[in-house]
Design an enzyme around this catalytic site. Structure first.
Site, short mmCIF file in Angstrom:
data_model
loop_
_atom_site.label_atom_id
_atom_site.label_comp_id
_atom_site.label_asym_id
_atom_site.label_seq_id
_atom_site.Cartn_x
_atom_site.Cartn_y
_atom_site.Cartn_z
CE1 TYR A 1 -3.78 2.34 0.90
CE2 TYR A 1 -2.64 2.75 2.96
CZ TYR A 1 -3.64 3.07 2.07
OH TYR A 1 -4.51 4.09 2.35
NE ARG B 1 -7.04 12.36 -4.90
CZ ARG B 1 -6.97 11.37 -4.00
NH1 ARG B 1 -5.99 10.48 -4.00
NH2 ARG B 1 -7.91 11.25 -3.09
CE LYS C 1 -6.88 3.49 -0.23
NZ LYS C 1 -6.96 4.37 0.92
CD GLU D 1 -9.36 5.01 -1.63
OE1 GLU D 1 -10.14 4.47 -0.82
OE2 GLU D 1 -8.64 5.98 -1.32
CG ASP D 2 -7.06 7.31 -4.62
OD1 ASP D 2 -7.58 7.82 -3.61
OD2 ASP D 2 -5.90 6.89 -4.63
CG ASP E 1 -10.82 5.28 2.11
OD1 ASP E 1 -11.04 5.40 3.33
OD2 ASP E 1 -9.70 5.07 1.63
CG ASP E 2 -9.84 9.14 -1.63
OD1 ASP E 2 -8.72 8.93 -1.15
OD2 ASP E 2 -10.31 8.51 -2.59
CG ASN F 1 -0.61 9.54 1.21
OD1 ASN F 1 0.27 9.52 2.03
ND2 ASN F 1 -1.89 9.36 1.48
N1 LIG Z 1 -3.58 10.59 4.44
C1 LIG Z 1 -4.66 10.10 3.90
O1 LIG Z 1 -5.28 9.16 4.43
C2 LIG Z 1 -5.19 10.67 2.64
C3 LIG Z 1 -4.46 11.55 1.91
N2 LIG Z 1 -4.96 12.07 0.76
C4 LIG Z 1 -4.07 12.91 -0.01
O2 LIG Z 1 -4.59 14.21 -0.09
C5 LIG Z 1 -4.25 14.77 -1.33
C6 LIG Z 1 -5.48 15.40 -1.94
O3 LIG Z 1 -6.47 14.43 -2.15
P1 LIG Z 1 -7.93 14.88 -2.61
O4 LIG Z 1 -8.42 15.96 -1.74
O5 LIG Z 1 -8.74 13.69 -2.75
O6 LIG Z 1 -7.59 15.48 -4.05
P2 LIG Z 1 -8.35 16.61 -4.84
O7 LIG Z 1 -7.77 16.65 -6.18
O8 LIG Z 1 -9.81 16.43 -4.65
O9 LIG Z 1 -7.94 17.95 -4.05
C7 LIG Z 1 -6.69 18.55 -4.12
C8 LIG Z 1 -6.86 19.97 -3.64
O10 LIG Z 1 -5.59 20.62 -3.60
C9 LIG Z 1 -5.70 21.84 -4.32
N3 LIG Z 1 -4.40 22.25 -4.81
C10 LIG Z 1 -3.71 21.80 -5.88
N4 LIG Z 1 -2.57 22.47 -6.02
C11 LIG Z 1 -2.53 23.37 -5.02
C12 LIG Z 1 -1.63 24.38 -4.65
N5 LIG Z 1 -0.50 24.60 -5.33
N6 LIG Z 1 -1.92 25.14 -3.58
C13 LIG Z 1 -3.05 24.95 -2.89
N7 LIG Z 1 -3.96 24.01 -3.19
C14 LIG Z 1 -3.69 23.23 -4.24
C15 LIG Z 1 -6.70 21.55 -5.40
O11 LIG Z 1 -7.21 22.74 -5.97
P3 LIG Z 1 -8.01 22.63 -7.41
O12 LIG Z 1 -9.08 21.61 -7.23
O13 LIG Z 1 -8.55 23.98 -7.60
O14 LIG Z 1 -6.98 22.20 -8.39
C16 LIG Z 1 -7.74 20.79 -4.59
O15 LIG Z 1 -8.51 21.68 -3.84
C17 LIG Z 1 -3.62 13.66 -2.16
O16 LIG Z 1 -2.22 13.82 -2.17
C18 LIG Z 1 -3.95 12.42 -1.42
O17 LIG Z 1 -2.93 11.46 -1.51
C19 LIG Z 1 -6.21 11.78 0.30
C20 LIG Z 1 -6.98 10.90 0.98
C21 LIG Z 1 -6.50 10.22 2.19
C1 LIG Z 2 -4.53 7.32 1.45
C2 LIG Z 2 -5.41 7.70 0.37
O1 LIG Z 2 -6.54 7.24 0.28
C3 LIG Z 2 -4.96 8.65 -0.61
O2 LIG Z 2 -3.88 9.21 -0.46
O3 LIG Z 2 -5.71 8.86 -1.56
MG LIG Z 3 -7.36 7.49 -1.62
#
Ligand SMILES: NC(=O)C1=CN([C@@H]2O[C@H](COP(=O)(O)OP(=O)(O)OC[C@H]3O[C@@H](n4cnc5c(N)ncnc54)[C@H](OP(=O)(O)O)[C@@H]3O)[C@@H](O)[C@H]2O)C=CC1
Ligand SMILES: CC(=O)C(=O)O
Ligand SMILES: [Mg+2]
Length: 543
Positions: free
Chosen positions: A96, A149, A167, A238-239, A261-262, A401
């Site tokens: 993972y 994503r 997952k 997911e993703d 899950d996200d 991540n």
């Molecule tokens: N630790 C954990 O368990 C988890 C971690 N994550 C991580 O979180 C991250 C985001 O996931 P997710 O929210 O689903 O993805 P999304 O694509 O839905 O969201 C990403 C966000 O970041 C913004 N963004 C992109 N570039 C910038 C920047 N330079 N400055 C500020 N904001 C920025 C995007 O803006 P815009 O949409 O306007 O481009 C959007 O609002 C990933 O890296 C993922 O791996 C996710 C789920 C679980």
């Molecule tokens: C951990 C997870 O779900 C993510 O980074 O998208």
């Molecule tokens: Mg995820």
């Protein structure tokens, strides 16, 4: 996949659910036509594990270990899960996050065989017929991604299949959900990734994705087919691209058994980590001001659950929202913005437009800083030092991540705050020594949550998945970090005991499902014992 009574010989060895390799007893070898097909020594599973470990140790890197372990899963499921469950803290990061990121980037190149289903948009009218090609009929969970994503890697299309596979493997390894109940699906709608579309070894559709309306029709057809072919199945999203994730969760959450899950799992683990961090600080959610870098599916999911936690702590909902500020790629989410989506709008406050994180830290004065932006290094030294200036114990959660997308590393956070930060990242950073003291960084990753939710749902069979199940999971996870662990700055339960932890969490969620009348099975007298009786165990069965 239980054809044990009818199949014999090489066919048994080719069936990963039945294959025991050198562990077949002499009696089994004689009765099943296996004599001569195996070396003469009969081994037990622990001797086989020793060989797996020796072979893993000889691999040059974790991607090679990933490839080896996936081949093992394709050959011998029991030994694969015995390996993972023998040392989860070591093996979870290989099957993972973060290694699965390297595997996804290289997916078409390292491909050695299919381990799930690939549904393409052109199959839309035939999804039912095609899903019936899966050899197992009683599928209870489908983890489905478009690859839109994947982690912080962006859109990688069909290469994202590593995520549904990984997952679901954690449903079993971390929560004992039987592997035969699990089906990974890559819903291939095309990819915006031009480099992949041009890669001769790419395995997905070489097309751009359709518009949102068509994505909705494709996913409607998928949901309809999946719930028809596998009655009672739970769909785990997911993703997907963030906006698809939020739109489709809203579209299906009240109609079918599903979750994202996200959005929901991530919210639960973030709130669990914040709960323990606040216990360490002797504060409540009502005292907090939370700043997010990133306002996508993870950011909005976490922000929404923090609102619930603040309301629970005594704030009004509007007041709680005022305490939460988000920044996305276009800057601060504020009321003059005309590009906000419907999930961001409730978090838009009147403020001067800016794209400068440091400026927002200085003006908003957050107590908690959360990174879900996919931008590695976005929490600069100045930003983190400012957090330490504003707070005796700044809470800093760079959750993006894989490792190189973390908004700051553990070492940076501890150094720049002189050891004061309460820190958690999406990946497990190594322990860090600073001025003679050892720090154990937290890992706020949804893998503490989704397998436990899966196990609770597997056992209780609710008709829908509700946010309160995730709130319960968050509380159950936080409650498993005892006072002495908190004294050492630990924010999450130990990963070495992940199965025990998640069974405890699943039991709490199952109790909640029964208490709130959402279960569709009879309530047992002892819920924990009943759940323990359902757990998959990676031991060979006599054939
Ligand atoms: N630790 C954990 O368990 C988890 C971690 N994550 C991580 O979180 C991250 C985001 O996931 P997710 O929210 O689903 O993805 P999304 O694509 O839905 O969201 C990403 C966000 O970041 C913004 N963004 C992109 N570039 C910038 C920047 N330079 N400055 C500020 N904001 C920025 C995007 O803006 P815009 O949409 O306007 O481009 C959007 O609002 C990933 O890296 C993922 O791996 C996710 C789920 C679980
Ligand atoms: C951990 C997870 O779900 C993510 O980074 O998208
Ligand atoms: Mg995820």
């Amino acid at each position: 996949m239980s054809h044990a009574s009818t199949i014999r010989g090489q066919e048994i060895l080719n069936n990963p659910a039945l294959n025991k390799e050198t562990a077949f007893t002499m009696t089994e070898r004689q009765s099943l036509g296996l004599e001569g097909l195996l070396p003469p020594t009969v081994e037990n599973i622990d001797r086989q594990l020793e060989r797996v470990q020796t072979q893993l140790a000889a691999k040059p890197n974790d991607l090679e270990r990933y490839i080896y372990l996936m081949s093992l899963a394709a050959r011998n499921k029991t030994l694969f899960y015995h390996t993972l469950m023998s040392d989860p803290a070591r093996f979870v990061p290989i099957v993972y996050d973060p290694t699965v990121a390297d595997a996804c980037l290289a997916f078409g190149h390292i491909y050695r065989g299919s381990a799930g289903m690939y549904l393409t948009r052109d199959m839309k009218g035939r999804f039912k017929k095609i899903l019936r090609n899966w050899p197992v009929k009683d599928v209870r969970f489908i983890c489905v991604s478009t690859g839109g994503r994947i982690l912080g890697l962006g859109d990688i299309g069909a290469n994202g299949m590593g995520i549904p596979i990984g997952k679901l493997q954690l449903y079993t390894a971390c929560a004992g959900v039987p592997p035969e109940a699990l089906l990974p699906v890559l819903l291939d709608i095309g990819t915006t990734n031009a480099a992949l579309r041009a890669d001769p070894l790419y395995l997905g559709l070489r097309e751009l994705p359709p518009d949102e309306a068509e994505v909705d029709l494709i996913s409607d057809a998928f949901i309809e087919a999946a719930t028809d072919v596998f009655p009672g199945v739970c769909i785990h999203f997911e993703d997907w691209k963030g906006t698809d994730a939020m739109r489709l969760l809203a579209r299906y959450r009240d109609k079918v058994l599903c979750y994202n899950d996200d959005i929901q799992g991530t919210a639960a683990i973030a709130v669990a980590g914040l709960t323990t961090a606040l216990q360490i600080k002797n504060e409540t959610f009502a005292d907090q001001r939370v700043l997010f870098l990133g306002a996508g599916s993870a950011g909005i999911g976490i922000a929404s659950m923090i609102v619930s936690a603040m309301v629970e702590a005594g704030l009004g909902e509007a007041e709680a929202r005022e305490r939460i500020v988000l920044i996305d790629v276009n800057g601060l989410i504020e009321t003059s913005r005309t590009d906000l989506n419907e999930w961001q709008k409730p978090f838009a406050h009147e403020a001067k437009p800016t794209k400068d994180l440091l400026e927002v830290v200085r003006t908003f004065k957050p107590t908690i800083l959360i990174g879900v932006s996919t931008i590695g290094g976005a929490f600069t030294e100045e930003v983190v030092r400012e957090m330490a200036k504003l707070n005796e114990r700044p809470v800093i959660f760079p959750l993006s991540n894989p490792t190189n997308k973390a908004e700051c590393t553990a070492e940076q956070a501890y150094t720049w705050t002189k050891g004061k930060a309460l820190y958690a990242a999406g990946v497990q950073f190594p322990d860090f020594e600073y001025q003679g003291k050892s720090y154990h960084p937290g890992q706020a990753n949804n893998f503490y949550i989704f397998p436990a939710i899966g196990l609770a749902v597997y056992a209780t069979r609710p008709a829908r998945i509700t946010d309160d199940m995730f709130i319960t999971a968050a509380a159950a996870t936080a409650d498993q970090v005892g006072p002495s662990a908190r004294e050492h700055g630990m924010l999450f339960p130990l990963q070495a005991n992940i199965l025990e932890t998640e069974v405890t969490t699943a039991t709490r969620v199952a109790e909640h499902i029964f208490d709130s009348g959402q279960a569709t099975v009879e309530r047992p007298e002892n819920i924990r014992a009943w759940i323990e009786g359902l757990l998959y165990k990676p031991v060979y069965k006599e054939l």
